[in-house]
Design a protein around this motif. Structure first.
Motif, PDB file in Angstrom:
ATOM      1  N   MET A  74      10.393  -0.380 -18.494  1.00 11.12           N
ATOM      2  CA  MET A  74      11.328  -1.573 -18.375  1.00 11.12           C
ATOM      3  C   MET A  74      12.214  -1.616 -17.342  1.00 11.12           C
ATOM      4  SD  MET A  74       9.175  -3.367 -20.242  1.00 11.12           S
ATOM      5  CE  MET A  74      10.016  -5.066 -20.064  1.00 11.12           C
ATOM      6  N   ILE A  75      13.137  -0.589 -17.330  1.00  9.63           N
ATOM      7  CA  ILE A  75      14.213  -0.310 -16.145  1.00  9.63           C
ATOM      8  C   ILE A  75      13.365  -0.621 -14.956  1.00  9.63           C
ATOM      9  CG2 ILE A  75      15.851   1.292 -15.305  1.00  9.63           C
ATOM     10  CD1 ILE A  75      16.274   2.054 -17.845  1.00  9.63           C
ATOM     11  N   ASP A  76      12.446   0.178 -14.482  1.00 16.79           N
ATOM     12  CA  ASP A  76      11.503   0.084 -13.280  1.00 16.79           C
ATOM     13  C   ASP A  76      11.125  -1.227 -13.023  1.00 16.79           C
ATOM     14  OD1 ASP A  76      10.459   1.802 -11.333  1.00 16.79           O
ATOM     15  OD2 ASP A  76       8.663   0.752 -11.742  1.00 16.79           O
ATOM     16  N   LEU A  77      10.409  -1.871 -14.227  1.00 20.02           N
ATOM     17  CA  LEU A  77       9.898  -3.447 -13.766  1.00 20.02           C
ATOM     18  C   LEU A  77      11.226  -4.397 -13.389  1.00 20.02           C
ATOM     19  CD1 LEU A  77       7.805  -5.344 -13.880  1.00 20.02           C
ATOM     20  CD2 LEU A  77       8.191  -5.531 -16.444  1.00 20.02           C
ATOM     21  N   GLY A  78      12.188  -4.193 -14.342  1.00 15.30           N
ATOM     22  CA  GLY A  78      13.409  -4.728 -13.652  1.00 15.30           C
ATOM     23  C   GLY A  78      13.669  -4.665 -12.169  1.00 15.30           C
ATOM     24  N   GLU A  79      13.772  -3.228 -11.756  1.00 15.83           N
ATOM     25  CA  GLU A  79      14.245  -3.123 -10.556  1.00 15.83           C
ATOM     26  C   GLU A  79      13.327  -3.719  -9.297  1.00 15.83           C
ATOM     27  OE1 GLU A  79      14.545   1.177 -10.519  1.00 15.83           O
ATOM     28  OE2 GLU A  79      16.343   1.091 -11.241  1.00 15.83           O
ATOM     29  N   TRP A  80      12.002  -3.879  -9.681  1.00 21.05           N
ATOM     30  CA  TRP A  80      10.985  -4.408  -8.873  1.00 21.05           C
ATOM     31  C   TRP A  80      11.295  -6.104  -8.989  1.00 21.05           C
ATOM     32  CZ3 TRP A  80       7.897  -2.363  -5.441  1.00 21.05           C
ATOM     33  CH2 TRP A  80       7.725  -0.887  -5.535  1.00 21.05           C
ATOM     34  N   ALA A  81      11.550  -6.469 -10.216  1.00 17.41           N
ATOM     35  CA  ALA A  81      11.526  -7.896 -10.195  1.00 17.41           C
ATOM     36  C   ALA A  81      12.858  -8.308  -9.412  1.00 17.41           C
ATOM     37  CB  ALA A  81      11.719  -8.396 -11.685  1.00 17.41           C
ATOM     38  N   ALA A  82      13.843  -7.520  -9.462  1.00 16.03           N
ATOM     39  CA  ALA A  82      15.063  -7.972  -8.827  1.00 16.03           C
ATOM     40  C   ALA A  82      14.993  -7.625  -7.460  1.00 16.03           C
ATOM     41  CB  ALA A  82      16.368  -7.244  -9.487  1.00 16.03           C
ATOM     42  N   GLU A  83      13.869  -7.209  -7.103  1.00  7.41           N
ATOM     43  CA  GLU A  83      13.631  -6.872  -5.495  1.00  7.41           C
ATOM     44  C   GLU A  83      14.457  -5.785  -5.045  1.00  7.41           C
ATOM     45  OE1 GLU A  83      13.465 -10.427  -2.997  1.00  7.41           O
ATOM     46  OE2 GLU A  83      11.784 -10.945  -4.072  1.00  7.41           O
ATOM     47  N   GLU A  84      14.743  -4.782  -5.913  1.00  8.70           N
ATOM     48  CA  GLU A  84      15.621  -3.494  -5.505  1.00  8.70           C
ATOM     49  C   GLU A  84      14.750  -2.630  -5.137  1.00  8.70           C
ATOM     50  OE1 GLU A  84      17.980  -2.448  -9.059  1.00  8.70           O
ATOM     51  OE2 GLU A  84      18.658  -4.245  -9.289  1.00  8.70           O
ATOM     52  N   LYS A  85      13.344  -2.649  -5.285  1.00  9.06           N
ATOM     53  CA  LYS A  85      12.267  -1.795  -4.751  1.00  9.06           C
ATOM     54  C   LYS A  85      11.490  -2.630  -4.119  1.00  9.06           C
ATOM     55  CE  LYS A  85      12.499   1.795  -8.477  1.00  9.06           C
ATOM     56  NZ  LYS A  85      11.646   2.292  -9.391  1.00  9.06           N
ATOM     57  N   SER A  86      10.928  -1.828  -2.987  1.00  8.68           N
ATOM     58  CA  SER A  86       9.626  -2.639  -2.306  1.00  8.68           C
ATOM     59  C   SER A  86       8.786  -1.707  -1.580  1.00  8.68           C
ATOM     60  CB  SER A  86      10.201  -3.579  -1.313  1.00  8.68           C
ATOM     61  OG  SER A  86      11.152  -2.851  -0.365  1.00  8.68           O
ATOM     62  N   ILE A  87       7.606  -1.982  -1.423  1.00  7.72           N
ATOM     63  CA  ILE A  87       6.610  -1.023  -0.507  1.00  7.72           C
ATOM     64  C   ILE A  87       6.586  -1.615   1.118  1.00  7.72           C
ATOM     65  CG2 ILE A  87       4.110  -0.779  -0.307  1.00  7.72           C
ATOM     66  CD1 ILE A  87       3.950  -1.279  -3.348  1.00  7.72           C
ATOM     67  N   PRO A  88       6.948  -0.838   1.763  1.00  6.01           N
ATOM     68  CA  PRO A  88       7.144  -1.183   3.074  1.00  6.01           C
ATOM     69  C   PRO A  88       5.867  -1.635   3.695  1.00  6.01           C
ATOM     70  CG  PRO A  88       7.547   1.191   2.973  1.00  6.01           C
ATOM     71  CD  PRO A  88       7.263   0.668   1.635  1.00  6.01           C
ATOM     72  N   GLY A  89       5.914  -2.401   4.664  1.00  2.91           N
ATOM     73  CA  GLY A  89       4.746  -3.184   5.356  1.00  2.91           C
ATOM     74  C   GLY A  89       5.015  -4.190   6.082  1.00  2.91           C
ATOM     75  N   GLN A  90       4.063  -4.683   6.843  1.00  3.39           N
ATOM     76  CA  GLN A  90       4.093  -6.084   7.659  1.00  3.39           C
ATOM     77  C   GLN A  90       4.526  -7.175   6.913  1.00  3.39           C
ATOM     78  OE1 GLN A  90       4.342  -6.022  11.013  1.00  3.39           O
ATOM     79  NE2 GLN A  90       3.895  -3.877  10.909  1.00  3.39           N
ATOM     80  N   PRO A  91       5.416  -8.208   7.304  1.00  2.00           N
ATOM     81  CA  PRO A  91       5.509  -9.408   6.495  1.00  2.00           C
ATOM     82  C   PRO A  91       4.324 -10.011   6.388  1.00  2.00           C
ATOM     83  CG  PRO A  91       7.124  -8.994   8.394  1.00  2.00           C
ATOM     84  CD  PRO A  91       6.243  -7.988   8.286  1.00  2.00           C
ATOM     85  N   THR A  92       4.149 -10.772   5.314  1.00  2.00           N
ATOM     86  CA  THR A  92       3.010 -11.789   5.055  1.00  2.00           C
ATOM     87  C   THR A  92       3.599 -13.246   5.470  1.00  2.00           C
ATOM     88  OG1 THR A  92       3.801 -12.317   2.812  1.00  2.00           O
ATOM     89  CG2 THR A  92       2.165 -10.256   3.136  1.00  2.00           C
ATOM     90  N   HIS A  93       2.718 -14.122   5.556  1.00  2.00           N
ATOM     91  CA  HIS A  93       3.228 -15.535   5.713  1.00  2.00           C
ATOM     92  C   HIS A  93       4.264 -16.062   4.751  1.00  2.00           C
ATOM     93  CE1 HIS A  93      -0.174 -16.309   2.922  1.00  2.00           C
ATOM     94  NE2 HIS A  93       0.309 -17.325   2.743  1.00  2.00           N
ATOM     95  N   PHE A  94       4.220 -15.554   3.555  1.00  2.00           N
ATOM     96  CA  PHE A  94       5.273 -15.900   2.608  1.00  2.00           C
ATOM     97  C   PHE A  94       6.581 -15.526   2.924  1.00  2.00           C
ATOM     98  CE2 PHE A  94       1.300 -15.340   0.101  1.00  2.00           C
ATOM     99  CZ  PHE A  94       1.167 -16.653  -0.227  1.00  2.00           C
ATOM    100  N   ASP A  95       6.731 -14.365   3.840  1.00  3.01           N
ATOM    101  CA  ASP A  95       8.155 -13.706   4.153  1.00  3.01           C
ATOM    102  C   ASP A  95       8.745 -14.795   5.330  1.00  3.01           C
ATOM    103  OD1 ASP A  95       7.878 -11.909   2.156  1.00  3.01           O
ATOM    104  OD2 ASP A  95       7.019 -10.507   3.536  1.00  3.01           O
ATOM    105  N   HIS A  96       7.832 -15.565   6.054  1.00  2.00           N
ATOM    106  CA  HIS A  96       8.308 -16.244   7.024  1.00  2.00           C
ATOM    107  C   HIS A  96       9.460 -17.603   6.576  1.00  2.00           C
ATOM    108  CE1 HIS A  96       5.998 -14.131  10.053  1.00  2.00           C
ATOM    109  NE2 HIS A  96       5.057 -14.112   9.211  1.00  2.00           N
TER     110      HIS A  96
END
Length: 66
Positions: free
Chosen positions: A35-57
């Motif tokens: 749950m701590i790990d899930l919370g970090e992903w939900a708070a956008e403290e973690k991410s997977i590097p990659g190219q931005p998607t159209h949602f990031d523009h």
């Protein structure tokens, strides 16, 4: 001859976890670490590097096109 069980370290606390069907929260050692790990992903403290998607523009909008 029985082989040694595969072990991994919990991604959250680094505790050793046996990787098998009996390890309910694998690769985590517990529900708490999961749950701590899930919370970090939900708070956008973690991410997977990659190219931005159209949602990031900045030009993207949820509004219907007019």
């Amino acid at each position: 001859m029985q082989s040694e069980p595969t072990t991994v370290n919990c991604p959250q606390c680094q505790k050793e976890v046996i990787w098998d069907e009996l390890s309910t929260w694998r690769p985590f050692c517990s529900k708490r670490c999961q749950m701590i790990d899930l919370g970090e992903w939900a708070a956008e403290e973690k991410s997977i590097p990659g190219q931005p998607t159209h949602f990031d523009h900045e030009s993207w909008s949820e509004k219907d096109p007019e």
